[in-house]
Design a protein around this motif. Sequence first.
Motif, PDB file in Angstrom:
ATOM      1  N   GLU A 175      -2.703 -12.661  13.910  1.00  0.00           N
ATOM      2  CA  GLU A 175      -3.346 -11.591  14.656  1.00  0.00           C
ATOM      3  C   GLU A 175      -3.730 -10.440  13.729  1.00  0.00           C
ATOM      4  O   GLU A 175      -3.365 -10.410  12.556  1.00  0.00           O
ATOM      5  CB  GLU A 175      -2.482 -11.134  15.828  1.00  0.00           C
ATOM      6  CG  GLU A 175      -1.198 -10.448  15.452  1.00  0.00           C
ATOM      7  CD  GLU A 175      -0.196 -10.484  16.605  1.00  0.00           C
ATOM      8  OE1 GLU A 175      -0.434  -9.810  17.613  1.00  0.00           O
ATOM      9  OE2 GLU A 175       0.829 -11.176  16.488  1.00  0.00           O
ATOM     10  N   SER A 176      -4.483  -9.513  14.301  1.00  0.00           N
ATOM     11  CA  SER A 176      -4.969  -8.372  13.551  1.00  0.00           C
ATOM     12  C   SER A 176      -3.802  -7.614  12.907  1.00  0.00           C
ATOM     13  O   SER A 176      -2.798  -7.361  13.558  1.00  0.00           O
ATOM     14  CB  SER A 176      -5.720  -7.475  14.527  1.00  0.00           C
ATOM     15  OG  SER A 176      -6.508  -6.589  13.821  1.00  0.00           O
ATOM     16  N   GLY A 177      -3.956  -7.282  11.629  1.00  0.00           N
ATOM     17  CA  GLY A 177      -2.919  -6.516  10.948  1.00  0.00           C
ATOM     18  C   GLY A 177      -1.826  -7.355  10.313  1.00  0.00           C
ATOM     19  O   GLY A 177      -0.892  -6.830   9.725  1.00  0.00           O
ATOM     20  N   SER A 178      -1.958  -8.685  10.393  1.00  0.00           N
ATOM     21  CA  SER A 178      -0.881  -9.529   9.867  1.00  0.00           C
ATOM     22  C   SER A 178      -0.917  -9.641   8.342  1.00  0.00           C
ATOM     23  O   SER A 178       0.041 -10.099   7.732  1.00  0.00           O
ATOM     24  CB  SER A 178      -0.934 -10.918  10.513  1.00  0.00           C
ATOM     25  OG  SER A 178      -2.189 -11.516  10.338  1.00  0.00           O
ATOM     26  N   GLY A 179      -2.021  -9.233   7.715  1.00  0.00           N
ATOM     27  CA  GLY A 179      -2.067  -9.237   6.259  1.00  0.00           C
ATOM     28  C   GLY A 179      -3.018 -10.263   5.657  1.00  0.00           C
ATOM     29  O   GLY A 179      -3.022 -10.473   4.442  1.00  0.00           O
ATOM     30  N   LYS A 180      -3.859 -10.873   6.495  1.00  0.00           N
ATOM     31  CA  LYS A 180      -4.774 -11.910   6.011  1.00  0.00           C
ATOM     32  C   LYS A 180      -5.742 -11.368   4.961  1.00  0.00           C
ATOM     33  O   LYS A 180      -5.899 -11.934   3.886  1.00  0.00           O
ATOM     34  CB  LYS A 180      -5.569 -12.516   7.187  1.00  0.00           C
ATOM     35  CG  LYS A 180      -4.710 -13.035   8.315  1.00  0.00           C
ATOM     36  CD  LYS A 180      -5.536 -13.595   9.462  1.00  0.00           C
ATOM     37  CE  LYS A 180      -6.442 -12.590  10.155  1.00  0.00           C
ATOM     38  NZ  LYS A 180      -5.755 -11.508  10.877  1.00  0.00           N
ATOM     39  N   SER A 181      -6.405 -10.254   5.306  1.00  0.00           N
ATOM     40  CA  SER A 181      -7.371  -9.693   4.351  1.00  0.00           C
ATOM     41  C   SER A 181      -6.675  -9.182   3.106  1.00  0.00           C
ATOM     42  O   SER A 181      -7.262  -9.188   2.018  1.00  0.00           O
ATOM     43  CB  SER A 181      -8.161  -8.548   4.985  1.00  0.00           C
ATOM     44  OG  SER A 181      -8.931  -9.037   6.053  1.00  0.00           O
ATOM     45  N   SER A 182      -5.440  -8.735   3.256  1.00  0.00           N
ATOM     46  CA  SER A 182      -4.720  -8.252   2.078  1.00  0.00           C
ATOM     47  C   SER A 182      -4.506  -9.391   1.087  1.00  0.00           C
ATOM     48  O   SER A 182      -4.648  -9.196  -0.126  1.00  0.00           O
ATOM     49  CB  SER A 182      -3.385  -7.630   2.489  1.00  0.00           C
ATOM     50  OG  SER A 182      -3.614  -6.496   3.300  1.00  0.00           O
TER      51      SER A 182
ATOM     52  N   ARG B  36      -7.998   0.980  17.111  1.00  0.00           N
ATOM     53  CA  ARG B  36      -6.786   0.911  16.306  1.00  0.00           C
ATOM     54  C   ARG B  36      -6.830   1.902  15.155  1.00  0.00           C
ATOM     55  O   ARG B  36      -5.839   2.502  14.795  1.00  0.00           O
ATOM     56  CB  ARG B  36      -6.614  -0.498  15.752  1.00  0.00           C
ATOM     57  CG  ARG B  36      -5.260  -1.062  16.051  1.00  0.00           C
ATOM     58  CD  ARG B  36      -5.107  -2.414  15.420  1.00  0.00           C
ATOM     59  NE  ARG B  36      -5.196  -2.333  13.988  1.00  0.00           N
ATOM     60  CZ  ARG B  36      -5.564  -3.345  13.219  1.00  0.00           C
ATOM     61  NH1 ARG B  36      -5.897  -4.484  13.767  1.00  0.00           N
ATOM     62  NH2 ARG B  36      -5.601  -3.217  11.926  1.00  0.00           N
TER      63      ARG B  36
ATOM     64  N   TYR C 236       0.867  -1.185   0.000  1.00  0.00           N
ATOM     65  CA  TYR C 236       0.000   0.000   0.000  1.00  0.00           C
ATOM     66  C   TYR C 236       0.901   1.232   0.000  1.00  0.00           C
ATOM     67  O   TYR C 236       1.929   1.247   0.659  1.00  0.00           O
ATOM     68  CB  TYR C 236      -0.890   0.021   1.243  1.00  0.00           C
ATOM     69  CG  TYR C 236      -1.798  -1.178   1.361  1.00  0.00           C
ATOM     70  CD1 TYR C 236      -2.876  -1.358   0.498  1.00  0.00           C
ATOM     71  CD2 TYR C 236      -1.577  -2.151   2.330  1.00  0.00           C
ATOM     72  CE1 TYR C 236      -3.707  -2.460   0.599  1.00  0.00           C
ATOM     73  CE2 TYR C 236      -2.411  -3.258   2.445  1.00  0.00           C
ATOM     74  CZ  TYR C 236      -3.473  -3.409   1.583  1.00  0.00           C
ATOM     75  OH  TYR C 236      -4.290  -4.497   1.678  1.00  0.00           O
TER      76      TYR C 236
ATOM     77  N   PHE D 180       4.114   0.567   2.078  1.00  0.00           N
ATOM     78  CA  PHE D 180       3.957  -0.288   3.254  1.00  0.00           C
ATOM     79  C   PHE D 180       3.655  -1.697   2.744  1.00  0.00           C
ATOM     80  O   PHE D 180       2.660  -1.925   2.054  1.00  0.00           O
ATOM     81  CB  PHE D 180       2.816   0.217   4.146  1.00  0.00           C
ATOM     82  CG  PHE D 180       2.527  -0.728   5.268  1.00  0.00           C
ATOM     83  CD1 PHE D 180       3.366  -0.799   6.381  1.00  0.00           C
ATOM     84  CD2 PHE D 180       1.433  -1.593   5.209  1.00  0.00           C
ATOM     85  CE1 PHE D 180       3.120  -1.693   7.411  1.00  0.00           C
ATOM     86  CE2 PHE D 180       1.176  -2.495   6.238  1.00  0.00           C
ATOM     87  CZ  PHE D 180       2.022  -2.534   7.350  1.00  0.00           C
TER      88      PHE D 180
ATOM     89  N   ARG E 180     -10.783  -2.838  17.134  1.00  0.00           N
ATOM     90  CA  ARG E 180     -10.488  -2.411  15.765  1.00  0.00           C
ATOM     91  C   ARG E 180     -10.723  -0.923  15.592  1.00  0.00           C
ATOM     92  O   ARG E 180      -9.957  -0.223  14.964  1.00  0.00           O
ATOM     93  CB  ARG E 180     -11.368  -3.162  14.778  1.00  0.00           C
ATOM     94  CG  ARG E 180     -10.772  -4.473  14.486  1.00  0.00           C
ATOM     95  CD  ARG E 180     -11.353  -5.045  13.229  1.00  0.00           C
ATOM     96  NE  ARG E 180     -10.798  -6.377  13.110  1.00  0.00           N
ATOM     97  CZ  ARG E 180     -11.380  -7.371  12.507  1.00  0.00           C
ATOM     98  NH1 ARG E 180     -12.535  -7.198  11.928  1.00  0.00           N
ATOM     99  NH2 ARG E 180     -10.805  -8.535  12.448  1.00  0.00           N
TER     100      ARG E 180
ATOM    101  N   ALA F 207       2.253  -4.968   3.184  1.00  0.00           N
ATOM    102  CA  ALA F 207       1.335  -5.693   4.064  1.00  0.00           C
ATOM    103  C   ALA F 207       1.478  -7.201   3.902  1.00  0.00           C
ATOM    104  O   ALA F 207       1.179  -7.964   4.825  1.00  0.00           O
ATOM    105  CB  ALA F 207      -0.104  -5.277   3.774  1.00  0.00           C
TER     106      ALA F 207
ATOM    107  N   LEU G  85       0.184  -2.162  17.000  1.00  0.00           N
ATOM    108  CA  LEU G  85       0.595  -3.410  16.370  1.00  0.00           C
ATOM    109  C   LEU G  85       1.986  -3.768  16.851  1.00  0.00           C
ATOM    110  O   LEU G  85       2.780  -2.890  17.163  1.00  0.00           O
ATOM    111  CB  LEU G  85       0.675  -3.217  14.852  1.00  0.00           C
ATOM    112  CG  LEU G  85      -0.588  -3.287  14.043  1.00  0.00           C
ATOM    113  CD1 LEU G  85      -0.292  -2.948  12.596  1.00  0.00           C
ATOM    114  CD2 LEU G  85      -1.203  -4.675  14.125  1.00  0.00           C
TER     115      LEU G  85
ATOM    116  N   HIS H 237      -9.121 -15.431  13.296  1.00  0.00           N
ATOM    117  CA  HIS H 237      -8.071 -15.201  14.288  1.00  0.00           C
ATOM    118  C   HIS H 237      -7.801 -16.482  15.052  1.00  0.00           C
ATOM    119  O   HIS H 237      -6.716 -16.710  15.557  1.00  0.00           O
ATOM    120  CB  HIS H 237      -8.512 -14.137  15.303  1.00  0.00           C
ATOM    121  CG  HIS H 237      -8.488 -12.766  14.759  1.00  0.00           C
ATOM    122  ND1 HIS H 237      -9.570 -11.947  14.742  1.00  0.00           N
ATOM    123  CD2 HIS H 237      -7.481 -12.076  14.190  1.00  0.00           C
ATOM    124  CE1 HIS H 237      -9.244 -10.799  14.185  1.00  0.00           C
ATOM    125  NE2 HIS H 237      -7.985 -10.860  13.829  1.00  0.00           N
TER     126      HIS H 237
ATOM    127  N   GLU I 211     -13.138 -13.938   7.735  1.00  0.00           N
ATOM    128  CA  GLU I 211     -13.722 -13.897   9.082  1.00  0.00           C
ATOM    129  C   GLU I 211     -15.245 -13.975   9.052  1.00  0.00           C
ATOM    130  O   GLU I 211     -15.935 -13.125   9.631  1.00  0.00           O
ATOM    131  CB  GLU I 211     -13.263 -12.637   9.815  1.00  0.00           C
ATOM    132  CG  GLU I 211     -11.753 -12.589   9.939  1.00  0.00           C
ATOM    133  CD  GLU I 211     -11.286 -11.683  11.051  1.00  0.00           C
ATOM    134  OE1 GLU I 211     -11.930 -11.701  12.117  1.00  0.00           O
ATOM    135  OE2 GLU I 211     -10.302 -10.976  10.848  1.00  0.00           O
TER     136      GLU I 211
END
Length: 331
Positions: A48-55, A272, A14, A27, A269, A29, A280, A212, A179
């Motif tokens: 965990e949150s922010g690890s790049g799964k959705s990316s 964050r 990104y 950045f 979330r 991801a 993070l 998660h 998720e």
Amino acid sequence: MSDLVEIVDVTVTYWSRPGLGLRPKPFHAVKNATLAIATGKTLGLVGESGSGKSSIANALLGLVPVGSGTMRFDGQDLAAMTGGYPPEVRKRIQAVFQDPYSSLNGAMTVEQIVSEPLRVHTETGAEDRRQRAAELLSLVGLDPAHLGRYPHEFSGGQRQRIAIASALALQPRLIVLDEPVSALDVSTQNQIINLLYERQEELGIAYLLIAHDLALVHHISDRIAVMYLGHIVEEGPADRVYHAPAHPYTKALLDAVPLLDPERQRQRRAERKRETVPDLPRAADRGCAYSNRCPFAMNRCRVEAPPAYAVQEGGTAACFLLDENEKETRT
Ligand SMILES: Nc1ncnc2c1ncn2[C@@H]1O[C@H](COP(=O)(O)OP(=O)(O)OP(=O)(O)O)[C@@H](O)[C@H]1O
Ligand SMILES: [Mg+2]
């Protein structure tokens, strides 16, 4: 036979949009992720949150561009398809997202929602669409008598059933489930997971299932991949990863108390997003990204990035503890 999905060395980047005159900053991801999903099988993707799964999920769906690497689906390289996927690809990859309250169009009836993909992608006539919508509702355990109702008349679990029915409409080969049960209470989570499992058994659809909670995906996943700050740190047969994790981060993830309460998760979330400095973990500057948190970190881990080592019982883990030479010197 080759896998349905083959993601090789994929990076998702990104770019920040700073003020006038400033250079945009990259950045990363997702960093050189390699993953495969076999036909009709489930790959659980946790971290965990922010690890790049959705990316990764969004890259596969063509919603975010892939910086480098290849992403093959049914033999075609999706990463090379700039400017959106052609309809025949879009039909075969469907998605279900986390929030059942915002993902369904509240102005449409259940019949319209579920048959929309048929209207857009096929020549099916109105009467056949209605018939098929009724069948789809039955497939997800809802009463076809509800076809004329609107999303707000349903509970969160029922809405996810509607979203799944719509995802099934075109008989896809892959459903990306980002998720899909995180916003639901525990008993509803189990029902939806069971439903997904049953439909997969009958229809032979492959799933990329993001969550998660390793314990939750373990039940229906054939393989599990674990992400940490953009890296796939471990991958392997679901039982092996769950019962005999090889990467220290996977072990930590299994020990961690999951955020079961969806309300708390939502709050977290939202917090964050408001924070200027996101809450993070920070990757180590050099070497293994996990080395600054890892209880087993050796000097080498702080300098060199570990490659993916084969794990004896199946899969790989990117950790120097699996290096044969390391084992010898430690014993
Ligand atoms: N559109 C975007 N622009 C800039 N940064 C982004 C964008 N989308 C995600 N990110 C950042 O990329 C990183 C990975 O985000 P991603 O949403 O893929 O993580 P995730 O594992 O799905 O997290 P979660 O469990 O919270 O859904 C995060 O640091 C996030 O802030
Ligand atoms: Mg996500």
